[in-house]
Design an enzyme around this catalytic site. Sequence first.
Site, PDB file in Angstrom:
ATOM      1  N   SER A   1       0.854  -1.191   0.000  1.00 44.30           N
ATOM      2  CA  SER A   1       0.000   0.000   0.000  1.00 44.30           C
ATOM      3  C   SER A   1       0.887   1.237   0.000  1.00 44.30           C
ATOM      4  O   SER A   1       1.877   1.308   0.725  1.00 44.30           O
ATOM      5  CB  SER A   1      -0.896   0.016   1.246  1.00 44.30           C
ATOM      6  OG  SER A   1      -1.760  -1.094   1.253  1.00 44.30           O
TER       7      SER A   1
ATOM      8  N   CYS B   1      -7.164  -2.135   7.206  1.00 47.36           N
ATOM      9  CA  CYS B   1      -5.939  -2.461   6.479  1.00 47.36           C
ATOM     10  C   CYS B   1      -4.899  -3.003   7.449  1.00 47.36           C
ATOM     11  O   CYS B   1      -4.696  -2.450   8.536  1.00 47.36           O
ATOM     12  CB  CYS B   1      -5.399  -1.225   5.755  1.00 47.36           C
ATOM     13  SG  CYS B   1      -4.054  -1.610   4.601  1.00 47.36           S
TER      14      CYS B   1
ATOM     15  N   GLU C   1      -8.623  -4.147   2.964  1.00 47.85           N
ATOM     16  CA  GLU C   1      -7.410  -4.547   2.242  1.00 47.85           C
ATOM     17  C   GLU C   1      -6.460  -5.176   3.269  1.00 47.85           C
ATOM     18  O   GLU C   1      -5.811  -4.472   4.041  1.00 47.85           O
ATOM     19  CB  GLU C   1      -6.748  -3.347   1.565  1.00 47.85           C
ATOM     20  CG  GLU C   1      -5.551  -3.742   0.713  1.00 47.85           C
ATOM     21  CD  GLU C   1      -5.071  -2.602  -0.148  1.00 47.85           C
ATOM     22  OE1 GLU C   1      -5.517  -2.499  -1.317  1.00 47.85           O
ATOM     23  OE2 GLU C   1      -4.266  -1.781   0.334  1.00 47.85           O
TER      24      GLU C   1
ATOM     25  N   TYR D   1      -3.584  -8.556   4.155  1.00 44.82           N
ATOM     26  CA  TYR D   1      -2.557  -9.349   3.464  1.00 44.82           C
ATOM     27  C   TYR D   1      -1.953 -10.367   4.397  1.00 44.82           C
ATOM     28  O   TYR D   1      -2.155 -10.311   5.606  1.00 44.82           O
ATOM     29  CB  TYR D   1      -1.465  -8.423   2.907  1.00 44.82           C
ATOM     30  CG  TYR D   1      -1.085  -7.293   3.831  1.00 44.82           C
ATOM     31  CD1 TYR D   1      -0.137  -7.472   4.829  1.00 44.82           C
ATOM     32  CD2 TYR D   1      -1.707  -6.038   3.711  1.00 44.82           C
ATOM     33  CE1 TYR D   1       0.199  -6.434   5.689  1.00 44.82           C
ATOM     34  CE2 TYR D   1      -1.368  -4.994   4.564  1.00 44.82           C
ATOM     35  CZ  TYR D   1      -0.410  -5.199   5.555  1.00 44.82           C
ATOM     36  OH  TYR D   1      -0.077  -4.173   6.397  1.00 44.82           O
TER      37      TYR D   1
END
Length: 357
Positions: free
Chosen positions: A131, A315, A355, A357
């Site tokens: 990001s 995030c 978002e 990960y």
Amino acid sequence: RHQAGAFIYSIMKLLLLSSLLASCSAFAPGFGIVKSSALNAATGTKQDFLEASPYWDQSTVPVNTAKNKSPFTGKVVSTKRIVGPKATGETCHIIIEHEGKLPYWEGQSYGVIPPGTREKDGKPHSVRLYSIASSRYGDDMTGNTASLCVRRATYWCEELKADDPAKKGICSNYLCDSGPGDEVKMTGPSGKVMLMPESDPKTDLIMVATGTGIAPYRGFIRRLFMEETPARSAYSGEAWLFLGVANSDALLYDDEWQAAKANPTSNGGKLRLDYALSREATNKKGGKMYIQDKVEEYADEVFTKLDSGAHIYFCGLKGMMPGIQDMLKEVCTGKGIDYDEWLGGLKKNKQWHVEVY
């Protein structure tokens, strides 16, 4: 002659200010946001040259300008450790020059292709997504740089009682070890999930991050509170940041958040901050204070804001989401709300942004 003298005096003042600010930034890891604000005030500079028309129109958001088979080669401007000595792990702020050839919007990501090949099959390393941690104007506000917030990935081996170099993160270590002038192969920008809804400047934003998941919100906050953008001029909502890290030394960009908090917009837009320090604070049950616990403390207010059209962003590591979703389900149950229906409504209205990960 008097006018010429006044002009020269003004230039000398500006150069002195720039010099002082540059000196300060060497000692303060996140000083860029403060420096940007001071320089804006001194020069009357506006950040309006990378805007859509109207500025909130997302139809021209750049996507995949550079692709995996033909990546763009950027150059590292600087790499700086931005956590204290007692932080769990090392996190770096990396500024990369893209010459204005790889423009992006706040909330998007770049791909990075580390050099070398994979040991298992000799093929080139695959792309890793990061990001972007700056506004579209970059930390120097020229529109020619982008910043990444990267945690060095290491693997602790119990047998060795040390980090196992064979299992370290290839790309994160490459970026954290990089220095000025080093080349970085980049792809993107990618993603529209995390873009800000700027068409209604009254919209409240709830930003939830763990660790380096703070990256997109740094772009949001710079754009709304520290740069002279059309978005800042119009914004009248509340941007509420929840950041979860292990301890005070692991806090990311705290000096920037404090500066932004003290810099509301002319229309009353403001930044609000709440930290979850898991190794320094406890939740209401006496356990560690994780990000979901901090959000739960304000559950009534969060739900009211969402009912009124606020957008909520998540995030960070994907492991954050189960705890958050369990907490939200529990709150919904207590309020007599059907969780799936409630969440479906947020998604339908594009108020729910994730978002991980």
